[in-house]
Motif scaffolding. Structure first.
Motif, PDB file in Angstrom:
ATOM      1  N   UNK A  26       0.423  -1.944   0.099  1.00  6.47           N
ATOM      2  CA  UNK A  26       0.069  -0.418  -0.011  1.00  6.47           C
ATOM      3  C   UNK A  26       0.645   1.455  -0.201  1.00  6.47           C
ATOM      4  N   UNK A  27       1.829   1.529   0.710  1.00  9.66           N
ATOM      5  CA  UNK A  27       2.785   2.692   0.846  1.00  9.66           C
ATOM      6  C   UNK A  27       3.783   2.581  -0.567  1.00  9.66           C
ATOM      7  N   UNK A  28       4.453   1.526  -1.873  1.00  6.74           N
ATOM      8  CA  UNK A  28       4.395   1.809  -2.632  1.00  6.74           C
ATOM      9  C   UNK A  28       3.382   2.580  -3.307  1.00  6.74           C
ATOM     10  N   UNK A  29       2.082   1.422  -3.682  1.00  5.28           N
ATOM     11  CA  UNK A  29       0.842   2.189  -4.189  1.00  5.28           C
ATOM     12  C   UNK A  29       0.985   3.708  -4.262  1.00  5.28           C
ATOM     13  N   UNK A  30       0.813   3.946  -2.860  1.00  2.00           N
ATOM     14  CA  UNK A  30       0.448   5.611  -2.766  1.00  2.00           C
ATOM     15  C   UNK A  30       1.243   5.969  -3.265  1.00  2.00           C
ATOM     16  N   UNK A  31       2.593   6.103  -3.155  1.00  4.48           N
ATOM     17  CA  UNK A  31       3.548   6.705  -3.891  1.00  4.48           C
ATOM     18  C   UNK A  31       3.767   6.985  -5.360  1.00  4.48           C
ATOM     19  N   UNK A  32       2.605   5.923  -6.723  1.00  9.47           N
ATOM     20  CA  UNK A  32       1.714   5.682  -7.711  1.00  9.47           C
ATOM     21  C   UNK A  32       1.166   6.532  -7.813  1.00  9.47           C
ATOM     22  N   UNK A  38      -7.922   8.006  -5.305  1.00 11.65           N
ATOM     23  CA  UNK A  38      -6.808   6.638  -5.139  1.00 11.65           C
ATOM     24  C   UNK A  38      -6.157   6.993  -3.729  1.00 11.65           C
ATOM     25  N   UNK A  39      -5.501   7.954  -3.361  1.00 11.05           N
ATOM     26  CA  UNK A  39      -5.146   8.630  -2.167  1.00 11.05           C
ATOM     27  C   UNK A  39      -5.867   8.035  -1.017  1.00 11.05           C
ATOM     28  N   UNK A  40      -6.860   8.313  -1.505  1.00 12.42           N
ATOM     29  CA  UNK A  40      -7.647   8.886   0.021  1.00 12.42           C
ATOM     30  C   UNK A  40      -8.006   6.782   0.331  1.00 12.42           C
ATOM     31  N   UNK A  44      -6.349   4.566   3.355  1.00 15.00           N
ATOM     32  CA  UNK A  44      -7.897   4.301   3.902  1.00 15.00           C
ATOM     33  C   UNK A  44      -7.391   3.036   4.581  1.00 15.00           C
ATOM     34  N   UNK A  45      -7.247   1.942   3.414  1.00 17.75           N
ATOM     35  CA  UNK A  45      -6.608   0.937   3.469  1.00 17.75           C
ATOM     36  C   UNK A  45      -4.831   0.543   4.550  1.00 17.75           C
ATOM     37  N   UNK A  46      -4.586   1.120   4.589  1.00 19.06           N
ATOM     38  CA  UNK A  46      -3.283   1.221   4.691  1.00 19.06           C
ATOM     39  C   UNK A  46      -2.986   1.559   6.343  1.00 19.06           C
ATOM     40  N   UNK A  47      -4.145   1.983   6.471  1.00 23.06           N
ATOM     41  CA  UNK A  47      -4.913   2.793   8.434  1.00 23.06           C
ATOM     42  C   UNK A  47      -5.377   1.329   8.892  1.00 23.06           C
ATOM     43  N   UNK A  48      -6.197   0.799   8.124  1.00 21.99           N
ATOM     44  CA  UNK A  48      -6.796  -0.878   8.389  1.00 21.99           C
ATOM     45  C   UNK A  48      -5.898  -1.618   8.629  1.00 21.99           C
ATOM     46  N   UNK A  49      -4.673  -1.063   7.842  1.00 17.36           N
ATOM     47  CA  UNK A  49      -3.848  -2.688   7.940  1.00 17.36           C
ATOM     48  C   UNK A  49      -2.714  -2.801   8.875  1.00 17.36           C
ATOM     49  N   UNK A  50      -2.734  -1.146   9.319  1.00 14.63           N
ATOM     50  CA  UNK A  50      -1.999  -1.322  10.291  1.00 14.63           C
ATOM     51  C   UNK A  50      -2.362  -1.504  11.448  1.00 14.63           C
TER      52      UNK A  50
END
Length: 89
Positions: A26-32, A38-40, A44-50
């Motif tokens: 997700x971090x890599x995808x956010x950078x792209x 898409x960023x939002x 959100x998915x990254x936050x859920x994962x953390x």
């Protein structure tokens, strides 16, 4: 579905590894990401994962499967000073 011979510790360790893998991707995808939508979504998915990582991590700690030793205050302060010195240049 039956357990297939995996212990609870093996299952929860695998779950933690999967969550770490997802967070990394997700971090890599956010950078792209090219659009705010898409960023939002990915944020959100990254936050859920953390959050899931923390839940799994704490469960493993409670069961004694992921022991963490507290660092000495002097070592923490040395590391902080070293990091601050490297970022001030």
């Amino acid at each position: 579905m039956q357990n297939q011979g995996f212990t609870e510790k093996e299952q929860i360790t695998d779950l933690l590894s999967a969550e770490k893998f997802l967070a990394s991707n997700y971090n890599a995808f956010l950078a792209e990401s090219a659009t705010p939508e898409v960023v939002r979504c990915l944020t959100s998915l990254l936050d859920d994962t953390h959050n899931m990582q923390q839940t799994v991590f704490h469960e493993m700690q409670q069961k004694g499967w992921y022991p963490v030793t507290k660092a000495e205050d002097t070592k923490v302060n040395q590391t902080k000073a070293k990091f601050q010195a490297s970022t001030s240049n």
